[in-house]
Write a protein that holds these residues in place. Structure first.
Motif, PDB file in Angstrom:
ATOM      1  N   HIS A  41       0.845  -1.191   0.000  1.00  0.00           N
ATOM      2  CA  HIS A  41       0.000   0.000   0.000  1.00  0.00           C
ATOM      3  C   HIS A  41       0.886   1.250   0.000  1.00  0.00           C
ATOM      4  N   GLU A  42       1.868   1.286   0.891  1.00  0.00           N
ATOM      5  CA  GLU A  42       2.746   2.456   0.994  1.00  0.00           C
ATOM      6  C   GLU A  42       3.692   2.577  -0.205  1.00  0.00           C
ATOM      7  N   VAL A  43       4.156   1.458  -0.722  1.00  0.00           N
ATOM      8  CA  VAL A  43       5.013   1.500  -1.916  1.00  0.00           C
ATOM      9  C   VAL A  43       4.238   2.088  -3.082  1.00  0.00           C
ATOM     10  N   PHE A  44       2.947   1.779  -3.172  1.00  0.00           N
ATOM     11  CA  PHE A  44       2.151   2.377  -4.240  1.00  0.00           C
ATOM     12  C   PHE A  44       2.113   3.894  -4.079  1.00  0.00           C
ATOM     13  N   HIS A  45       1.944   4.373  -2.856  1.00  0.00           N
ATOM     14  CA  HIS A  45       1.962   5.824  -2.646  1.00  0.00           C
ATOM     15  C   HIS A  45       3.294   6.422  -3.079  1.00  0.00           C
ATOM     16  N   LYS A  46       4.366   5.713  -2.813  1.00  0.00           N
ATOM     17  CA  LYS A  46       5.701   6.232  -3.132  1.00  0.00           C
ATOM     18  C   LYS A  46       5.987   6.208  -4.627  1.00  0.00           C
ATOM     19  N   ARG A  47       5.631   5.126  -5.323  1.00  0.00           N
ATOM     20  CA  ARG A  47       6.078   4.952  -6.709  1.00  0.00           C
ATOM     21  C   ARG A  47       4.971   4.619  -7.707  1.00  0.00           C
ATOM     22  N   GLY A  48       3.727   4.481  -7.239  1.00  0.00           N
ATOM     23  CA  GLY A  48       2.652   4.005  -8.103  1.00  0.00           C
ATOM     24  C   GLY A  48       2.430   4.792  -9.373  1.00  0.00           C
ATOM     25  N   LYS A  60      -6.974   2.381 -12.520  1.00  0.00           N
ATOM     26  CA  LYS A  60      -8.053   3.001 -11.751  1.00  0.00           C
ATOM     27  C   LYS A  60      -9.413   2.620 -12.344  1.00  0.00           C
ATOM     28  N   GLY A  61      -9.529   2.672 -13.665  1.00  0.00           N
ATOM     29  CA  GLY A  61     -10.777   2.305 -14.323  1.00  0.00           C
ATOM     30  C   GLY A  61     -11.147   0.849 -14.096  1.00  0.00           C
ATOM     31  N   LEU A  62     -10.152  -0.033 -14.125  1.00  0.00           N
ATOM     32  CA  LEU A  62     -10.400  -1.450 -13.877  1.00  0.00           C
ATOM     33  C   LEU A  62     -10.964  -1.655 -12.476  1.00  0.00           C
ATOM     34  N   ASP A  80     -15.451  -3.023  -2.536  1.00  0.00           N
ATOM     35  CA  ASP A  80     -16.263  -2.480  -1.440  1.00  0.00           C
ATOM     36  C   ASP A  80     -15.397  -2.098  -0.241  1.00  0.00           C
ATOM     37  N   ALA A  81     -14.463  -2.977   0.128  1.00  0.00           N
ATOM     38  CA  ALA A  81     -13.593  -2.696   1.279  1.00  0.00           C
ATOM     39  C   ALA A  81     -12.658  -1.526   0.981  1.00  0.00           C
ATOM     40  N   ALA A  82     -12.073  -1.507  -0.218  1.00  0.00           N
ATOM     41  CA  ALA A  82     -11.147  -0.433  -0.587  1.00  0.00           C
ATOM     42  C   ALA A  82     -11.871   0.902  -0.690  1.00  0.00           C
ATOM     43  N   LYS A  83     -13.049   0.915  -1.274  1.00  0.00           N
ATOM     44  CA  LYS A  83     -13.821   2.160  -1.403  1.00  0.00           C
ATOM     45  C   LYS A  83     -14.195   2.697  -0.039  1.00  0.00           C
ATOM     46  N   ARG A  84     -14.634   1.833   0.852  1.00  0.00           N
ATOM     47  CA  ARG A  84     -14.985   2.265   2.204  1.00  0.00           C
ATOM     48  C   ARG A  84     -13.786   2.917   2.879  1.00  0.00           C
ATOM     49  N   ARG A  85     -12.643   2.266   2.785  1.00  0.00           N
ATOM     50  CA  ARG A  85     -11.433   2.783   3.424  1.00  0.00           C
ATOM     51  C   ARG A  85     -10.955   4.079   2.765  1.00  0.00           C
ATOM     52  N   ALA A  86     -11.043   4.154   1.448  1.00  0.00           N
ATOM     53  CA  ALA A  86     -10.657   5.386   0.747  1.00  0.00           C
ATOM     54  C   ALA A  86     -11.593   6.530   1.129  1.00  0.00           C
ATOM     55  N   ASP A  87     -12.896   6.244   1.217  1.00  0.00           N
ATOM     56  CA  ASP A  87     -13.863   7.257   1.632  1.00  0.00           C
ATOM     57  C   ASP A  87     -13.542   7.762   3.041  1.00  0.00           C
ATOM     58  N   GLU A  88     -13.193   6.839   3.924  1.00  0.00           N
ATOM     59  CA  GLU A  88     -12.880   7.195   5.313  1.00  0.00           C
ATOM     60  C   GLU A  88     -11.577   7.988   5.426  1.00  0.00           C
ATOM     61  N   SER A  89     -10.726   7.924   4.411  1.00  0.00           N
ATOM     62  CA  SER A  89      -9.441   8.625   4.466  1.00  0.00           C
ATOM     63  C   SER A  89      -9.608  10.147   4.438  1.00  0.00           C
ATOM     64  N   GLY A  90     -10.709  10.604   3.895  1.00  0.00           N
ATOM     65  CA  GLY A  90     -10.939  12.040   3.797  1.00  0.00           C
ATOM     66  C   GLY A  90     -10.209  12.703   2.644  1.00  0.00           C
ATOM     67  N   ARG A  95      -5.369  12.369  -4.733  1.00  0.00           N
ATOM     68  CA  ARG A  95      -4.989  11.660  -3.507  1.00  0.00           C
ATOM     69  C   ARG A  95      -6.034  10.587  -3.166  1.00  0.00           C
ATOM     70  N   TYR A  96      -7.314  10.869  -3.439  1.00  0.00           N
ATOM     71  CA  TYR A  96      -8.358   9.866  -3.238  1.00  0.00           C
ATOM     72  C   TYR A  96      -8.138   8.691  -4.193  1.00  0.00           C
ATOM     73  N   ASP A  97      -7.855   8.997  -5.453  1.00  0.00           N
ATOM     74  CA  ASP A  97      -7.610   7.940  -6.432  1.00  0.00           C
ATOM     75  C   ASP A  97      -6.456   7.048  -5.987  1.00  0.00           C
ATOM     76  N   ASP A  98      -5.382   7.677  -5.488  1.00  0.00           N
ATOM     77  CA  ASP A  98      -4.238   6.901  -4.989  1.00  0.00           C
ATOM     78  C   ASP A  98      -4.649   6.008  -3.822  1.00  0.00           C
ATOM     79  N   GLU A  99      -5.469   6.538  -2.924  1.00  0.00           N
ATOM     80  CA  GLU A  99      -5.926   5.731  -1.780  1.00  0.00           C
ATOM     81  C   GLU A  99      -6.780   4.555  -2.251  1.00  0.00           C
ATOM     82  N   LEU A 100      -7.682   4.804  -3.202  1.00  0.00           N
ATOM     83  CA  LEU A 100      -8.534   3.720  -3.698  1.00  0.00           C
ATOM     84  C   LEU A 100      -7.683   2.593  -4.276  1.00  0.00           C
TER      85      LEU A 100
END
Length: 114
Positions: A41-48, A60-62, A80-90, A95-100
């Motif tokens: 998850h964090e590596v994606f934030h760093k280099r995704g 993202k579309g997939l 469903d789990a990823a969307k819930r968590r991304a929504d909760e991230s604020g 940045r939302y797309d990266d979280e999703l």
């Protein structure tokens, strides 16, 4: 000594600092067996975005199409789990797309997908 802005008892498992380009894992907050998913998850934030390049939008579309899969399918569970968590991230916008995407990776790995 390294100082942290994370409070004691926090449920934060890891962070990526975009200024220092450093990933920090808080091992005591990561459930056993979920270390790899949190790390990825964090590596994606760093280099995704860098590594995906033009294919970022395709990924993202997939992931967004997984909402159309049947209830109970692995794709729908991950979405469903990823969307819930991304929504909760604020987060919003890119940045939302990266979280999703990052949460989708984490949720998929936690379900045994390699």
């Amino acid at each position: 000594m390294v100082q942290s802005d994370l409070s004691v008892g926090s449920d934060v498992q890891a962070t990526y600092n975009s200024k220092t380009k450093q990933i920090t894992l808080i091992a005591d907050n990561i459930p056993a067996g979920q270390e790899l998913s949190v790390f990825l998850h964090e590596v994606f934030h760093k280099r995704g975005r860098e590594l995906m390049g033009e294919r970022y939008a395709q990924l993202k579309g997939l992931i967004e199409q997984w909402v159309n899969h049947s209830e109970g399918s692995i794709e729908r569970q991950v979405y469903d789990a990823a969307k819930r968590r991304a929504d909760e991230s604020g987060e919003t916008g890119q940045r939302y797309d990266d979280e999703l995407i990052a949460y989708s990776i984490e949720e998929a790995v936690n379900r045994g997908i390699e």
